[in-house]
Design a protein around this motif. Structure first.
Motif, PDB file in Angstrom:
ATOM      1  N   ALA A   1     -48.852  39.565  91.807  1.00 51.89           N
ATOM      2  CA  ALA A   1     -48.534  38.588  92.938  1.00 51.89           C
ATOM      3  C   ALA A   1     -49.714  37.659  93.227  1.00 51.89           C
ATOM      4  CB  ALA A   1     -48.063  39.212  93.933  1.00 51.89           C
ATOM      5  N   LEU A   2     -51.080  38.399  93.362  1.00 54.88           N
ATOM      6  CA  LEU A   2     -52.321  37.506  93.640  1.00 54.88           C
ATOM      7  C   LEU A   2     -52.446  36.763  92.744  1.00 54.88           C
ATOM      8  CD1 LEU A   2     -54.602  36.981  95.646  1.00 54.88           C
ATOM      9  CD2 LEU A   2     -55.901  38.690  94.207  1.00 54.88           C
ATOM     10  N   LEU A   3     -52.201  36.977  91.594  1.00 54.18           N
ATOM     11  CA  LEU A   3     -52.563  35.973  90.210  1.00 54.18           C
ATOM     12  C   LEU A   3     -51.816  34.726  90.169  1.00 54.18           C
ATOM     13  CD1 LEU A   3     -53.415  38.831  87.510  1.00 54.18           C
ATOM     14  CD2 LEU A   3     -55.014  37.067  88.399  1.00 54.18           C
TER      15      LEU A   3
ATOM     16  N   PRO B   1     -63.715  36.564  87.378  1.00 59.25           N
ATOM     17  CA  PRO B   1     -64.651  35.984  87.857  1.00 59.25           C
ATOM     18  C   PRO B   1     -65.522  35.132  87.246  1.00 59.25           C
ATOM     19  CG  PRO B   1     -64.370  38.321  88.384  1.00 59.25           C
ATOM     20  CD  PRO B   1     -63.453  38.036  87.334  1.00 59.25           C
ATOM     21  N   LEU B   2     -65.709  35.132  85.782  1.00 55.02           N
ATOM     22  CA  LEU B   2     -66.580  34.161  85.185  1.00 55.02           C
ATOM     23  C   LEU B   2     -66.044  32.708  85.486  1.00 55.02           C
ATOM     24  CD1 LEU B   2     -67.573  36.298  82.352  1.00 55.02           C
ATOM     25  CD2 LEU B   2     -69.151  35.747  84.364  1.00 55.02           C
ATOM     26  N   LEU B   3     -64.740  32.821  85.267  1.00 53.88           N
ATOM     27  CA  LEU B   3     -64.062  31.434  85.321  1.00 53.88           C
ATOM     28  C   LEU B   3     -64.229  31.082  86.800  1.00 53.88           C
ATOM     29  CD1 LEU B   3     -61.051  31.866  83.161  1.00 53.88           C
ATOM     30  CD2 LEU B   3     -62.927  30.433  82.620  1.00 53.88           C
ATOM     31  N   THR B   4     -64.092  31.726  87.804  1.00 50.01           N
ATOM     32  CA  THR B   4     -64.315  31.385  89.033  1.00 50.01           C
ATOM     33  C   THR B   4     -65.683  30.749  89.501  1.00 50.01           C
ATOM     34  OG1 THR B   4     -63.033  33.303  90.027  1.00 50.01           O
ATOM     35  CG2 THR B   4     -64.380  32.144  91.481  1.00 50.01           C
ATOM     36  N   ILE B   5     -66.730  31.315  88.766  1.00 48.05           N
ATOM     37  CA  ILE B   5     -68.131  30.541  89.126  1.00 48.05           C
ATOM     38  C   ILE B   5     -68.217  29.187  88.331  1.00 48.05           C
ATOM     39  CG2 ILE B   5     -70.332  31.044  88.248  1.00 48.05           C
ATOM     40  CD1 ILE B   5     -69.971  34.141  88.576  1.00 48.05           C
ATOM     41  N   ALA B   6     -67.570  29.120  87.111  1.00 48.13           N
ATOM     42  CA  ALA B   6     -67.584  27.953  86.225  1.00 48.13           C
ATOM     43  C   ALA B   6     -66.872  26.996  87.163  1.00 48.13           C
ATOM     44  CB  ALA B   6     -66.950  28.015  84.994  1.00 48.13           C
TER      45      ALA B   6
ATOM     46  N   GLY C   1     -63.262  31.893  95.783  1.00 43.38           N
ATOM     47  CA  GLY C   1     -64.010  33.260  95.925  1.00 43.38           C
ATOM     48  C   GLY C   1     -63.449  34.192  96.585  1.00 43.38           C
ATOM     49  N   LEU C   2     -62.992  34.035  97.680  1.00 47.58           N
ATOM     50  CA  LEU C   2     -62.388  35.280  98.411  1.00 47.58           C
ATOM     51  C   LEU C   2     -61.267  36.040  97.501  1.00 47.58           C
ATOM     52  CD1 LEU C   2     -62.493  37.176 100.984  1.00 47.58           C
ATOM     53  CD2 LEU C   2     -60.790  35.679 101.989  1.00 47.58           C
ATOM     54  N   LEU C   3     -60.426  34.989  97.198  1.00 48.81           N
ATOM     55  CA  LEU C   3     -59.190  35.734  96.096  1.00 48.81           C
ATOM     56  C   LEU C   3     -59.612  36.282  94.987  1.00 48.81           C
ATOM     57  CD1 LEU C   3     -56.426  32.616  96.812  1.00 48.81           C
ATOM     58  CD2 LEU C   3     -56.749  35.013  98.013  1.00 48.81           C
ATOM     59  N   THR C   4     -60.951  35.773  94.428  1.00 54.94           N
ATOM     60  CA  THR C   4     -61.213  36.541  93.301  1.00 54.94           C
ATOM     61  C   THR C   4     -61.899  37.997  93.785  1.00 54.94           C
ATOM     62  OG1 THR C   4     -61.647  34.450  92.248  1.00 54.94           O
ATOM     63  CG2 THR C   4     -62.851  36.193  91.305  1.00 54.94           C
ATOM     64  N   LEU C   5     -62.563  37.790  94.854  1.00 55.84           N
ATOM     65  CA  LEU C   5     -63.077  39.243  95.444  1.00 55.84           C
ATOM     66  C   LEU C   5     -62.011  40.079  95.447  1.00 55.84           C
ATOM     67  CD1 LEU C   5     -65.736  40.713  96.184  1.00 55.84           C
ATOM     68  CD2 LEU C   5     -65.180  39.852  98.419  1.00 55.84           C
TER      69      LEU C   5
ATOM     70  N   ILE D   1     -61.310  43.864  93.555  1.00 53.60           N
ATOM     71  CA  ILE D   1     -61.180  45.148  94.290  1.00 53.60           C
ATOM     72  C   ILE D   1     -60.007  45.684  93.920  1.00 53.60           C
ATOM     73  CG2 ILE D   1     -60.655  46.216  96.541  1.00 53.60           C
ATOM     74  CD1 ILE D   1     -62.645  43.723  97.790  1.00 53.60           C
ATOM     75  N   LEU D   2     -58.904  44.981  93.896  1.00 56.35           N
ATOM     76  CA  LEU D   2     -57.400  45.735  93.484  1.00 56.35           C
ATOM     77  C   LEU D   2     -57.552  46.007  92.082  1.00 56.35           C
ATOM     78  CD1 LEU D   2     -54.872  43.148  94.821  1.00 56.35           C
ATOM     79  CD2 LEU D   2     -55.334  45.536  95.570  1.00 56.35           C
ATOM     80  N   LEU D   3     -58.257  45.192  91.123  1.00 56.11           N
ATOM     81  CA  LEU D   3     -58.254  45.713  89.693  1.00 56.11           C
ATOM     82  C   LEU D   3     -59.229  47.137  89.603  1.00 56.11           C
ATOM     83  CD1 LEU D   3     -57.369  44.718  87.044  1.00 56.11           C
ATOM     84  CD2 LEU D   3     -59.470  43.518  86.906  1.00 56.11           C
TER      85      LEU D   3
END
Length: 148
Positions: free
Chosen positions: A14-16, A85-90, A117-121, A125-127
């Motif tokens: 759902a978060l995705l 997270p790599l795509l988040t940084i990009a 940032g926060l949603l990726t964190l 955590i869920l993963l």
């Protein structure tokens, strides 16, 4: 019959989808800023728009793809999702590099750090929850016994 999907994995999927919707809106807003005010110094507007569109849409499609990949228990799907997270940084780096400094406001900062940032964190955590790792067959390495 496949194993039951653990609750943290349901939340993760759902978060995705929520991230994909927010990324679509964020990318659209960033493109509007660059089309209106131009790109930062040294970058043409067309190149800036192209970079924002490519990175934003790639991240959006990766989130939607991860949603579907996490429906089947395979180690490869878990590892591919862990690379998000790599795509988040990009995405954050391109946004701050392309949008002119005069027009980096509270909206962009909240978008980059809170939404991305926060949603990726939370995604990571869920993963990494034990029930999700077990569902995908990711186990901890066996610890070696110490000699007495």
């Amino acid at each position: 019959m496949p194993p039951a999907i653990p609750t943290p994995l349901r939340y993760l999927r759902a978060l995705l989808l929520i991230m994909a919707v927010l990324l679509g809106l964020n990318t659209y807003g960033r493109l509007g800023v660059v089309w209106t005010y131009g790109a930062s110094d040294g970058t043409s507007t067309l190149v800036g728009v192209a970079l924002l569109a490519i990175v934003g849409c790639t991240f959006l499609l990766a989130c939607v793809g991860a949603f579907f990949l996490l429906g089947a228990p395979a180690k490869r799907h878990w590892w591919l999702t862990l690379a998000l997270p790599l795509l988040t940084i990009a995405n954050i780096a391109v946004a701050f590099a392309v949008i002119p400094a005069d027009h980096v406001g509270i909206g962009l900062v909240l978008d980059a750090y809170l939404c991305n940032g926060l949603l990726t964190l939370v995604l990571v955590i869920l993963l990494l929850k034990r029930s999700v790792r077990v569902y995908f067959g990711i186990r901890r390495p066996a610890t070696t016994a110490k000699a007495a």
